[in-house]
Design an enzyme around this catalytic site. Structure first.
Site, short mmCIF file in Angstrom:
data_model
loop_
_atom_site.label_atom_id
_atom_site.label_comp_id
_atom_site.label_asym_id
_atom_site.label_seq_id
_atom_site.Cartn_x
_atom_site.Cartn_y
_atom_site.Cartn_z
N ARG A 7 0.84 -1.22 0.00
CA ARG A 7 0.00 0.00 0.00
C ARG A 7 0.86 1.26 0.00
O ARG A 7 0.49 2.28 -0.56
CB ARG A 7 -1.00 -0.01 1.15
CG ARG A 7 -0.37 -0.13 2.52
CD ARG A 7 -1.40 -0.52 3.58
NE ARG A 7 -0.74 -0.92 4.81
CZ ARG A 7 -0.65 -0.16 5.90
NH1 ARG A 7 -1.20 1.03 5.93
NH2 ARG A 7 -0.04 -0.61 6.97
N SER A 34 -3.98 5.30 5.87
CA SER A 34 -3.76 3.86 5.77
C SER A 34 -3.51 3.41 4.33
O SER A 34 -2.74 2.48 4.09
CB SER A 34 -4.96 3.10 6.32
OG SER A 34 -5.19 3.47 7.67
N GLU A 55 -18.90 5.11 1.11
CA GLU A 55 -18.30 4.49 -0.07
C GLU A 55 -19.24 4.42 -1.27
O GLU A 55 -18.79 4.39 -2.42
CB GLU A 55 -17.80 3.08 0.28
CG GLU A 55 -16.65 3.06 1.27
CD GLU A 55 -17.10 3.22 2.73
OE1 GLU A 55 -18.32 3.16 2.99
OE2 GLU A 55 -16.23 3.40 3.60
N PHE A 80 -14.55 -2.30 2.48
CA PHE A 80 -15.41 -1.13 2.26
C PHE A 80 -15.47 -0.73 0.79
O PHE A 80 -16.39 -0.02 0.39
CB PHE A 80 -14.89 0.06 3.09
CG PHE A 80 -14.70 -0.27 4.54
CD1 PHE A 80 -15.70 -0.91 5.26
CD2 PHE A 80 -13.51 0.04 5.19
CE1 PHE A 80 -15.52 -1.22 6.60
CE2 PHE A 80 -13.34 -0.27 6.54
CZ PHE A 80 -14.33 -0.91 7.25
N HIS A 106 -5.59 -3.61 2.76
CA HIS A 106 -6.12 -4.35 3.91
C HIS A 106 -7.01 -5.51 3.50
O HIS A 106 -8.05 -5.77 4.10
CB HIS A 106 -6.85 -3.41 4.87
CG HIS A 106 -5.95 -2.42 5.53
ND1 HIS A 106 -5.29 -1.43 4.82
CD2 HIS A 106 -5.57 -2.26 6.82
CE1 HIS A 106 -4.55 -0.70 5.65
NE2 HIS A 106 -4.69 -1.19 6.86
N ASP A 114 -7.76 -6.50 13.62
CA ASP A 114 -9.07 -5.84 13.53
C ASP A 114 -10.23 -6.83 13.44
O ASP A 114 -11.40 -6.46 13.61
CB ASP A 114 -9.12 -4.89 12.33
CG ASP A 114 -8.43 -3.57 12.65
OD1 ASP A 114 -8.23 -3.28 13.84
OD2 ASP A 114 -8.09 -2.83 11.71
N ARG A 164 -2.18 -5.20 4.15
CA ARG A 164 -1.75 -4.25 5.20
C ARG A 164 -0.26 -4.41 5.53
O ARG A 164 0.49 -3.44 5.47
CB ARG A 164 -2.58 -4.45 6.46
CG ARG A 164 -2.21 -3.48 7.58
CD ARG A 164 -3.06 -3.70 8.82
NE ARG A 164 -2.70 -4.90 9.54
CZ ARG A 164 -1.76 -4.97 10.50
NH1 ARG A 164 -1.08 -3.89 10.83
NH2 ARG A 164 -1.49 -6.09 11.11
#
Ligand SMILES: [Mg+2]
Lengths: 312, 323
Positions: A7, A34, A55, A80, A106, A114, A164
């Site tokens: 990322r 992020s 979104e 998302f 992610h 998470d 991630r």
């Protein structure tokens, strides 16, 4: 093995693309630190829009920008950016072939602590179900960089799946990403391990461990899931006679499903798949991979099983 | 009766209601919506609206399915925009500086198709291919039809799309304006309010939303399915300028578009109070005609009510030939 955070690579590449091409606009949903999209935002505030965690609005807005000739990068987390706005992607982006690049970070269980709401393990099934939407799962940092550049250059909708944590780099400097083509990373004729994303280094490791036993694994990086290199898959089936797929995704609707239907249609051979068969839980990524069966050892066992099922 | 073609629709008498001076060679049709209507212009707009109503009903009846109620209620809004307000050029639908109209309530596309045909985007005769195989006139709007900006059919997308279009204009420093037409039942979708929030946050004053407030949605009256009131207060609370008009009155609509255009620092929503099924007695305020085609007999009655002589036959005609 050296590693890279895909990322972060994406954030840097996006910044470079942005300075080369004024047509690029970037949309994000309150996760821009992020996804590293914030770097583009700092450099090009006029072409960067943070829309908050909304979104559906973001995807339809992306389609609107694209209708005005923009190359639109949308970035958020995999959960998302695919499931939540699926309808907006389907009607607004896939059906009109809008020039929107959905880059989701992610993805998969390595999102870790998470928990399962944040671990996207269905995204490839969702995006792969949309005709004409290019789906790419880069194996490492260098491939992420090149995939983002290809997405910026090629018209039409893209989905790019990133992770991630830092992941091993498997590509040599100077390699060239070829959209829609299977990439053979290691030669071998006993079994073909077809992998994508973070399972590519695991597949290479498995091949390494099987070599002393006299088992030669071919390792194929299948970074592009749609359009799928069916010819490359059929050729691997013909030349090795056994297939293993490896993906950090739910068993249904991902790489394994695609490979199975391809060899079923072309050249049926024994096939094993390394994939998730259920939702995981919170925890450290490496512990989750071990508990849910996504390690090099799991790939190794699957390879042995597949070879054992060959007709003698 | 032989139908006219698009070129005939863009005839000299058409130009009466258009600006005499063309601001740029690229603009075929330019706005003079800010000027008060002359009686002659008002009469022309009413005739156009009648022609559009007739043709959208022909379109739906011929197809055997479609959405007459919400198509009939939006007619004056569409005619105001395409014949007075929008800067656009049917011969160059992709002209980069065009004003954009986005139909968010995509099921009401027969109304848009009829207006686009009368404006010359494609031949009037095409209307009779609506919903049929190989036609460019899909059951819900789809990118590819000349003049159609957005693929629609799933409710709630259009205001977001329009916000993206308007912000693209800001990025490119183009002067165009963006209009989005929403249904009132459509405002049950949460995405509409995500879009409302973001358009206000980014102060998108080149954006105008119109809500076709016909008080009926797919199944029943909006007050029965999901209460929208206090509707104007909701938009106001989201940071929008709110104008409420009779959505069948050309002077009121044109006045509202002019005021929206003069608004700075925030988007404008025009709540157009309308009658679902407007112009056809048995369709008016009748939830049954949200998504049902009239029978041939019902079509004949509807055309009589719209003042179309039977001997004109059931083919689209240029609006000048309307009584
Ligand atoms: Mg309604």
């Amino acid at each position: 093995m050296t590693t890279a955070v895909t990322r972060e690579v994406f954030g840097q590449t996006l910044l470079e693309l942005g300075s080369q091409d004024p047509k690029i606009v970037v949309l994000g949903g309150d996760l821009n630190k992020s996804t590293f999209a914030y770097r583009f935002g700092q450099q090009f505030p006029d072409r960067f829009f943070d829309l908050g965690p909304a979104e559906q609005n973001m995807m339809s807005m992306a389609a609107g920008f694209a209708s005005c000739g923009k190359t639109v990068f949308v970035s958020t987390f995999a959960v998302f950016g695919t499931g939540r706005p699926f309808d907006q992607i389907r009607v607004g982006i896939a059906q009109p072939r809008a020039n929107v690049k959905i880059v989701c970070t992610h993805a998969g269980i390595v999102t870790g602590e998470d928990g399962i709401s944040a671990q996207g393990i269905e995204d490839l099934a969702l995006m792969g179900a949309l005709p004409g939407l290019t789906v790419i799962v880069p194996a490492d940092g260098p491939e992420t960089d090149q995939a983002a550049r290809v997405a910026a250059r090629e018209p039409g909708p893209f989905y790019i799946r990133l992770s991630r944590p830092a992941t091993p780099i498997v590509h040599q400097p100077g390699f060239t990403f070829r959209l829609g083509k299977a990439e053979t990373l290691r030669e071998g004729n006993d079994v073909a391990i077809i992998a994508c994303g973070i399972m590519v280094p695991a597949a290479l490791q498995a091949a390494e461990r099987l070599a002393p036993q006299g088992i030669q694994c071919r390792v194929i990086n299948m970074a592009t899931l749609q359009p799928l290199d069916e010819q490359g898959i059929a050729q691997a089936a013909a030349e090795t006679g056994a297939i293993v797929t490896a993906e950090e995704h739910y068993r249904h609707g991902g790489l394994g499903s695609l490979v199975a239907q391809t060899i079923g249609r072309t050249l049926p051979v024994p096939m094993e798949s390394v994939a998730l068969d259920r939702y995981a839980e919170s925890g450290k990524p490496e512990l989750l991979l071990a508990k849910y069966g996504l390690t090099a050892a799991d790939v190794e066992k699957a390879a042995v099983r597949a070879i054992g099922r060959k007709r003698r | 009766m032989v139908a006219s073609t698009s070129r005939m629709a863009v005839s000299t008498s058409d130009v009466i209601i258009l600006s005499a001076t063309l601001p740029s060679p690229g603009i075929l049709f330019s706005p003079n919506g800010l000027a008060p209507l002359t009686p002659r212009e008002h009469q022309d707009l009413k005739r156009i609206a009648r022609a559009v109503r007739r043709d959208l009903l022909l379109c739906i009846t011929e197809a055997g399915s479609g959405h007459p109620g919400g198509s009939l209620s939006e007619v004056e809004t569409l005619v105001s925009l395409y014949f007075r307000v929008l800067r656009h050029n049917p011969r160059h639908p992709q002209w980069p500086d065009r004003d954009r109209f986005i139909l968010s309530k995509g099921h009401a596309c027969p109304g848009l198709y009829a207006v686009l045909a009368h404006r010359g985007y494609f031949p009037l005769q095409d209307l009779l291919t609506f919903r049929k195989i190989d036609s460019h006139l899909q059951g819900h709007t789809r990118v590819g039809t000349p003049g159609v900006e957005m693929s629609a059919g799933s409710l709630g997308h259009g205001l977001s799309f329009a916000t993206g279009v308007a912000l693209a204009g800001r990025v490119d420093r183009r002067g165009y304006r963006t209009y989005a037409l929403l249904g009132d039942g459509e405002c049950d979708e949460g995405q509409v309010w995500e879009a409302a929030m973001s358009a206000a946050h980014y102060k998108v004053d080149t954006l105008t939303a119109i809500v076709d407030r016909n008080r009926i949605q797919n199944d029943r009256f909006t007050s029965e399915v999901m209460e929208l009131e206090p509707f104007a207060a909701k938009w106001k609370a989201f940071g929008w300028r709110v104008l409420t008009v009779n959505g069948h009155s050309f002077p009121q609509l044109l006045n509202a578009f002019a005021r929206a255009q003069a608004t700075q620092g925030r988007p404008t929503v025009i709540i157009a109070n309308t009658i679902k099924g407007k112009g056809v007695s048995f369709m008016e305020n009748n939830p049954d005609f949200h998504g049902k085609a009239p029978t041939k007999a019902q079509l004949e009655q509807a055309l009589r009510e719209l003042g179309v002589a039977a001997e004109e036959g059931y083919q689209p005609l240029t609006w000048e030939r309307m009584p």
